[in-house]
Design a protein around this motif. Structure first.
Motif, PDB file in Angstrom:
ATOM      1  N   ALA A 268      21.271  40.356  34.362  1.00 30.11           N
ATOM      2  CA  ALA A 268      21.390  38.945  34.215  1.00 30.11           C
ATOM      3  C   ALA A 268      20.315  38.435  33.605  1.00 30.11           C
ATOM      4  O   ALA A 268      19.157  38.834  33.513  1.00 30.11           O
ATOM      5  N   LEU A 269      20.503  36.978  33.029  1.00 23.13           N
ATOM      6  CA  LEU A 269      19.524  36.266  32.376  1.00 23.13           C
ATOM      7  C   LEU A 269      18.603  35.654  33.445  1.00 23.13           C
ATOM      8  O   LEU A 269      19.263  35.173  34.755  1.00 23.13           O
ATOM      9  N   PRO A 270      17.348  35.452  33.336  1.00 22.85           N
ATOM     10  CA  PRO A 270      16.497  34.626  34.467  1.00 22.85           C
ATOM     11  C   PRO A 270      16.842  33.144  34.983  1.00 22.85           C
ATOM     12  O   PRO A 270      16.616  32.861  35.944  1.00 22.85           O
ATOM     13  N   THR A 271      17.673  32.536  33.917  1.00 20.89           N
ATOM     14  CA  THR A 271      18.088  31.304  34.394  1.00 20.89           C
ATOM     15  C   THR A 271      19.307  31.427  35.296  1.00 20.89           C
ATOM     16  O   THR A 271      19.959  30.211  35.643  1.00 20.89           O
ATOM     17  N   GLN A 332      11.030  30.072  40.184  1.00 23.98           N
ATOM     18  CA  GLN A 332      12.441  29.835  39.727  1.00 23.98           C
ATOM     19  C   GLN A 332      12.534  29.367  38.241  1.00 23.98           C
ATOM     20  O   GLN A 332      11.517  28.592  38.029  1.00 23.98           O
ATOM     21  N   ALA A 333      13.641  29.577  37.603  1.00 25.27           N
ATOM     22  CA  ALA A 333      13.887  29.085  36.490  1.00 25.27           C
ATOM     23  C   ALA A 333      14.251  27.494  36.497  1.00 25.27           C
ATOM     24  O   ALA A 333      14.557  27.028  37.663  1.00 25.27           O
ATOM     25  N   ARG A 334      14.023  26.707  35.709  1.00 23.01           N
ATOM     26  CA  ARG A 334      14.275  25.082  35.774  1.00 23.01           C
ATOM     27  C   ARG A 334      15.613  24.824  36.387  1.00 23.01           C
ATOM     28  O   ARG A 334      16.044  24.057  37.209  1.00 23.01           O
ATOM     29  N   ALA A 335      16.574  25.636  35.703  1.00 26.05           N
ATOM     30  CA  ALA A 335      17.983  25.449  36.334  1.00 26.05           C
ATOM     31  C   ALA A 335      18.332  25.808  37.703  1.00 26.05           C
ATOM     32  O   ALA A 335      19.399  25.373  38.229  1.00 26.05           O
ATOM     33  N   GLN A 336      17.487  26.612  38.271  1.00 28.61           N
ATOM     34  CA  GLN A 336      17.504  26.846  39.848  1.00 28.61           C
ATOM     35  C   GLN A 336      16.904  26.069  40.597  1.00 28.61           C
ATOM     36  O   GLN A 336      17.281  25.792  41.877  1.00 28.61           O
ATOM     37  N   ARG A 337      15.676  25.270  40.181  1.00 28.95           N
ATOM     38  CA  ARG A 337      15.084  24.594  41.127  1.00 28.95           C
ATOM     39  C   ARG A 337      15.922  23.353  41.489  1.00 28.95           C
ATOM     40  O   ARG A 337      15.600  22.859  42.765  1.00 28.95           O
TER      41      ARG A 337
END
Length: 509
Positions: A268-271, A332-337
């Motif tokens: 999967a992608l890190p985001t 974490q990636a910004r989308a997960q924060r």
């Protein structure tokens, strides 16, 4: 003189459609609709696999071997018509099938995904919009379809062995059922192994490791099938065997699901929320194991040995799984924060992975410790095994904390990677198991001295589970167990604070 021409062209008359044409069109539409719902990668992989030379060579050799065994069985039964040859010839046919099912199919599945990554065609599959989980599901399903072709060819020969007498139909069904579950597990394991390494050296190491794993798995499957065919119907009348079969099926199912989710997470992608699948699988695995342990403990008359067995073996399995869960990267990636909270333990990040495993190990130890305390009149000599049940997850929390925290304090750039954390865990357990006995021998003490080996995960666990008959009590005092628990809690708290601070700094930068 011009002749008027009618420029309007009349449409062609509709051709009469027969009822057979309408039904064929309807069938075609139904097939197309369900074909869109199914994974298109399955059709692609099956067609590609059936065109390979490996499939037809293995398929032809398997049929030839089964035919030769069948001819030998025919001659043998004609010479001794009243003999019971079913067991031997069933195992011979099963060996022919097992070579294809437990080695060729999983290795082909591993090479299929590994070749996609080596040739960099994996990106083309991702661009189709299927996603890692559907792509892996298509890979596994396509090779299981090929395995069904092998099974359909050997099936008549296996049924033929039943008519040779000497083996019962329930025995055949049990062996084939367990063999099918083992086939699914090793196929998923082969696909998961193809996602482990990215570099050339790592892929070569994984390649040889997969060959060794499949070879051992083949020998294990054939050995177990031989033992079951020899025992016959006697094994089906023993409750211990039924418990063993049930535990094996549940373990293969849950571990197969966990390996599949781990492989999808690595691709999967890190985001993306790539850790939710494997961490949820671990949580479900622990919950099901607790419920099964509670059920077996109750139906066996609240036997303390059931809680001890589940607590020790399941705790060791959970520690090995935890070695992979806590080795996530920091931050974490910004989308997960924006969607992550302190209690979102299934979200990505080393901090949440460490908290998740510490919580599961604590719950595991306390649950089976409680079952042992509630057991029906446990004798005093079983108190050491009760302490070992709690010591097992305690050592797990301690050494996982050490592996996670050590790399981030020494070399943050090199020893904080997932591979380095796993190597640090294995190295710390090995050193803690070998150095204290060696130091005890060099200083004139016993190699299993309780104080020197207090933090030894192997000798210490044996000491906690030992009963000193000369002293009339456990070899290790209960206060020593409380001391080890306290040290493990302090180490886990320190590691948690360090990971939280590192995550805060990473997000601030």
């Amino acid at each position: 003189m011009s002749v008027p021409v009618d420029t309007a062209v009349s449409p062609p008359a509709p051709e009469p459609t027969a009822s057979g044409g309408r039904s064929a069109a309807a069938a075609g539409a139904w097939t197309e609709r369900w074909g869109d719902r199914l994974n298109p990668l399955v059709v692609k992989e099956v067609r590609q696999g059936l065109r390979t030379r490996v499939f037809w060579v293995c398929f032809g050799l398997m049929l030839l071997a089964c035919l030769m065994v069948a001819l030998i069985a025919y001659v043998d039964t004609r010479e001794s018509a009243n003999a019971r040859h079913g067991q031997g010839y069933f195992f011979a046919f099963f060996v022919c099938l097992g070579l294809a099912h437990f080695f060729v199919i999983p290795y082909s599945a591993y090479r299929s995904l590994a070749r996609e990554r080596e040739d960099e065609t994996w990106v083309l599959l991702v661009l189709t919009g299927l996603g890692p989980r559907r792509i892996l599901r298509g890979k596994v399903a396509s090779f299981l379809v090929q395995a069904s072709l092998y099974a359909s060819a050997v099936g008549p020969f296996l049924l033929f062995s039943y008519f040779l007498n000497g083996i019962a139909l329930p025995t055949i069904l049990v062996v084939l059922g367990l063999g099918g579950a083992w086939l699914v597990f090793v196929t998923v394991a082969g696909v998961c192994a193809a996602t482990l390494a990215d570099g050339r050296l790592g892929r070569a190491f994984v390649h040889f490791a997969v060959l060794a794993m499949l070879g051992l798995g083949l020998l294990q499957a054939l050995g177990a099938s031989y033992a079951m065919t020899e025992l016959g119907d006697r094994m089906l009348r023993e409750s211990e065997f039924l418990y063993l079969v049930g535990a094996a099926l549940v373990l293969m199912l849950l571990d197969g699901w966990l390996l599949f989710e781990a492989a999808a997470s690595r691709l999967a992608l890190p985001t993306e929320d790539y850790t939710r699948g494997p961490r949820r699988a671990v949580g479900v695995q622990v919950a099901i194991a607790m419920l099964l342990g509670l059920a077996v403990w109750w139906f066996e008359g609240r036997s303390h040995s059931v809680a001890e067995l589940f607590g020790l073996l399941g705790g060791a399995h959970l520690i090995v799984v935890g070695m992979f869960v806590v080795s996530d990267v920091d931050g974490q990636a910004r989308a997960q924060r924006a969607v992550s909270q302190p209690w979102s333990l299934l979200r990505p990040g080393a901090l949440r992975g460490f908290r998740w495993m510490a919580l599961l190990l604590t719950a595991w130890g306390l649950f089976f410790w409680g079952l042992e305390c509630l057991s029906a009149n446990p004798p005093l000599r079983h108190l050491p095994l009760r302490m070992a049940t709690l010591a097992m997850p305690t050592y797990g929390v301690l050494f996982l904390s050490l592996a996670v925290g050590l790399g981030r304090r020494v070399r943050q750039d090199r020893l904080a990677t997932p591979v380095a954390v796993r190597v640090s865990f294995v190295a710390s357990v090995a050193l803690a198991s070998a150095l204290p006995p060696l130091a005890a021998v060099l200083t004139g003490f016993d190699g299993d001295d309780p104080i020197i080996n207090l933090f030894n995960p192997l000798v210490g666990l044996v000491n906690f589970s030992s009963y000193d008959y000369s002293a009339g009590g456990p070899k290790m005092a209960l206060e020593l167990l409380y001391f080890v628990v306290g040290v493990a809690l302090l180490a886990a708290f320190a590691t948690d604070r360090m990971l939280a601070e590192r995550e805060r700094r990473a997000h601030a930068s």
